[in-house]
Design a protein around this motif. Structure first.
Motif, PDB file in Angstrom:
ATOM      1  N   GLU A   1      53.513  87.034  47.217  1.00 40.16           N
ATOM      2  CA  GLU A   1      54.171  87.921  48.647  1.00 40.16           C
ATOM      3  C   GLU A   1      55.264  86.151  49.489  1.00 40.16           C
ATOM      4  OE1 GLU A   1      51.477  89.199  51.634  1.00 40.16           O
ATOM      5  OE2 GLU A   1      50.039  90.165  49.652  1.00 40.16           O
ATOM      6  N   MET A   2      54.898  85.308  49.001  1.00 37.74           N
ATOM      7  CA  MET A   2      56.036  84.082  49.992  1.00 37.74           C
ATOM      8  C   MET A   2      57.225  83.961  49.173  1.00 37.74           C
ATOM      9  SD  MET A   2      53.255  81.921  51.882  1.00 37.74           S
ATOM     10  CE  MET A   2      54.435  80.580  52.213  1.00 37.74           C
ATOM     11  N   ASN A   3      57.409  85.155  48.603  1.00 41.00           N
ATOM     12  CA  ASN A   3      58.716  84.483  47.164  1.00 41.00           C
ATOM     13  C   ASN A   3      58.309  83.446  46.137  1.00 41.00           C
ATOM     14  OD1 ASN A   3      59.003  86.559  48.282  1.00 41.00           O
ATOM     15  ND2 ASN A   3      60.922  86.073  49.261  1.00 41.00           N
ATOM     16  N   ASN A   4      57.367  83.044  46.741  1.00 43.34           N
ATOM     17  CA  ASN A   4      57.115  81.775  44.925  1.00 43.34           C
ATOM     18  C   ASN A   4      56.702  81.737  44.475  1.00 43.34           C
ATOM     19  OD1 ASN A   4      57.412  79.740  47.710  1.00 43.34           O
ATOM     20  ND2 ASN A   4      55.389  79.706  48.143  1.00 43.34           N
ATOM     21  N   MET A   5      58.357  82.705  43.064  1.00 39.82           N
ATOM     22  CA  MET A   5      57.260  83.156  41.937  1.00 39.82           C
ATOM     23  C   MET A   5      56.917  82.182  40.989  1.00 39.82           C
ATOM     24  SD  MET A   5      57.046  86.652  42.723  1.00 39.82           S
ATOM     25  CE  MET A   5      57.669  88.010  43.227  1.00 39.82           C
ATOM     26  N   ILE A   6      57.663  80.876  40.778  1.00 42.06           N
ATOM     27  CA  ILE A   6      56.993  79.868  39.326  1.00 42.06           C
ATOM     28  C   ILE A   6      55.271  79.303  40.110  1.00 42.06           C
ATOM     29  CG2 ILE A   6      57.098  78.131  38.841  1.00 42.06           C
ATOM     30  CD1 ILE A   6      60.217  78.007  40.560  1.00 42.06           C
ATOM     31  N   SER A   7      55.597  79.467  41.248  1.00 39.19           N
ATOM     32  CA  SER A   7      53.621  78.451  41.933  1.00 39.19           C
ATOM     33  C   SER A   7      53.027  80.035  41.640  1.00 39.19           C
ATOM     34  CB  SER A   7      53.192  77.936  43.491  1.00 39.19           C
ATOM     35  OG  SER A   7      54.417  77.580  43.576  1.00 39.19           O
TER      36      SER A   7
END
Length: 505
Positions: free
Chosen positions: A294-300
């Motif tokens: 949801e925070m756009n941290n797709m890699i994490s």
């Protein structure tokens, strides 16, 4: 002469085998003969609750009323990376909106639809009212509609003579002194009747009776406060319960409170504490992955979903999200393996075959494309799903160069879903290729009004307006495109070109 089973034993057997209606009927017969039989009363209450029971941890639906009429004070200008509501202007950690579509709230589309992601997070009341309804009701979705409406009316269905328990005549203080009866009664009131106020009163009395030392009642108080929107009070109760009993559920409930209060970093810190206590716990790992997504941290998010799969290799949400991420990072062959894994696990629905068809197309496995989409069409349960299949078929048609077929597919998309902004945009592009400027402008205006968060209709309208000499409209549309996707190079070039032109004038 055959042996007859003891009715109460038979009812308990039905309950254990999850045959709740038969259990209720047996308990009703016992109560007709013995109206004060507490065991039968308690068992029938539990059976009625189990019929409509929904796990409060996983299912969370924030309605438009909660979003727009929320009185909790939240910092209007949150620091970057600390808020779920300020996602639009954030730099993307992964594919850009040019590759991966975004939702109304500015987040990349998830690979797995959760209730909290269905309606998006509208920015204005006007957008909120336009947001599609998902609760089979004419009013905008709230947490009182949809699931809770069905739960609240369940009492009318189960007994034609009226509700099994008349809540208005109950002496809650008396029941609070009997812990086992009180717990079954609370769950009945909370889940079956959806009467949060009475449930809260009962939980408060029972907590007082237990000298404020029973973690179960504190957790129920927290759930009631959460449902009523009193998040700070819910936080206090869950924290208090956590001091008495450290459980996975407590961490998940408390995390939900922090997410609703728009404190994702606090929630992540809490979940890290939970993982220290319960290492490799799948539900906590999933919750952390969702927040990163949801925070756009797709890699994490992908790393955490992979960790989930190491512990539970049949977790559908993790497989779907990793597959979606591979598809949008230009690895359709790997995405295909994940979706095939879902198929082997028994997931058999329209969305899966839709995704399989797209993966086959981009992985150049052309023999499987049409069969996958045909299966998706046959499994579609509503018109929205049919529209999505035809929209994707339109993309396949564009890919093979058959623009007439693409035109027909996008038309079929709109005939099934009249609010499909992407189809309007693509139809406009096809109309522009045929030099039908007026039709293209009308379609693009419709698309941009339906989906102001998409940059494509804005930039297409800007280019079209610039081409026919309407520079003012072009500049306004280009600015909207830049707001939706700040890093889009062509938008920046067009704005610079228009500024130079205006400077000359």
């Amino acid at each position: 002469m055959g042996l007859e089973t003891e009715p109460l034993l038979q009812a308990w057997s039905y309950f254990r085998r999850r045959k709740f209606e038969l259990c209720c009927q047996t308990c009703t017969r016992i109560l007709e003969q013995e109206p004060y039989d507490q065991v039968a009363w308690s068992l029938k209450t539990r059976a009625l609750t189990e019929m409509v029971y929904v796990d409060e941890i996983d299912v969370d639906q924030e309605g438009i009323a909660e979003m727009m009429l929320d009185e909790n004070a939240i910092a209007q200008v949150a620091r970057p990376g600390t808020s779920l509501k300020q996602a639009v202007g954030k730099k993307f950690d992964g594919p850009s909106p040019a590759v991966r579509p975004v939702t109304q709230s500015g987040r990349p589309i998830s690979g797995f639809v959760r209730p909290s992601t269905q309606s998006g997070r509208p920015g204005t009341m006007e957008q909120a009212i336009k947001t599609p309804r998902t609760a089979s009701t004419a009013r905008p979705i709230t947490s009182a509609s949809g699931r809770y409406v069905r739960l609240g009316t369940a009492s009318m269905i189960t007994n034609p003579d009226g509700a099994f328990i008349n809540l208005s005549r109950l002496n809650l203080a008396k029941y609070a002194q009997h812990p086992y009866l009180a717990k079954t009664l609370f769950e009945y009131i909370f889940h079956h009747e959806n009467d949060v106020k009475n449930a809260l009163d009962l939980a408060a009395l029972a907590t007082e009776h237990s000298n404020f030392k029973d973690w179960w009642w504190k957790m129920q108080l927290g759930k009631c406060y959460y449902r009523l929107g009193l998040y700070r009070e819910a936080e206090k109760q869950f924290k208090s319960a956590l001091t008495h009993q450290i459980m996975v559920d407590m961490f998940l409930y408390l995390g939900k409170v922090y997410i609703r209060m728009d404190q994702p970093l606090t929630a992540l810190t809490l979940f890290k504490q939970g993982l220290d206590r319960f290492p490799k716990e799948v539900s906590i790992l999933c919750a952390v992955a969702r927040i990163h997504e949801e925070m756009n941290n797709m890699i994490s998010a992908t790393e955490y979903y992979k960790e989930v799969l190491k512990q539970d290799n049949t977790n559908i949400e993790a497989i779907a999200c990793i597959g979606s991420n591979h598809f949008y990072t230009d690895q359709p062959e790997i995405a295909l393996r994940f979706y095939r894994r879902l198929l082997q696990m028994g997931v058999y629905n329209c969305q899966l075959f839709n995704n399989l068809g797209l993966c086959c197309f981009y992985a150049q496995q052309y023999d499987m494309i049409l069969t996958s989409f045909e299966r998706a069409l046959s499994l579609a349960e509503n018109e929205d799903e049919v529209a999505e299949v035809w929209y994707n078929l339109g993309h396949v048609a564009v890919g093979i160069g058959d623009l007439n077929l693409a035109y027909q597919c996008f038309k079929l998309t709109l005939s099934n879903n009249n609010d499909h902004a992407e189809a309007y945009n693509n139809l406009a592009v096809l109309e522009m290729r045929k030099n039908r400027v007026e039709q293209a402008r009308a379609l693009l205006q419709t698309a941009s009004s339906l989906a102001p968060h998409m940059y494509e209709p804005h930039i297409n309208f800007a280019f079209l307006s610039e081409k026919i000499g309407d520079l003012q409209s072009s500049y306004v549309a280009a600015q909207k495109s830049a707001a939706a996707f700040p890093n889009h190079v062509e938008t920046q070039q067009l704005i610079e070109k228009l500024r130079q032109h205006f400077a000359v004038i």
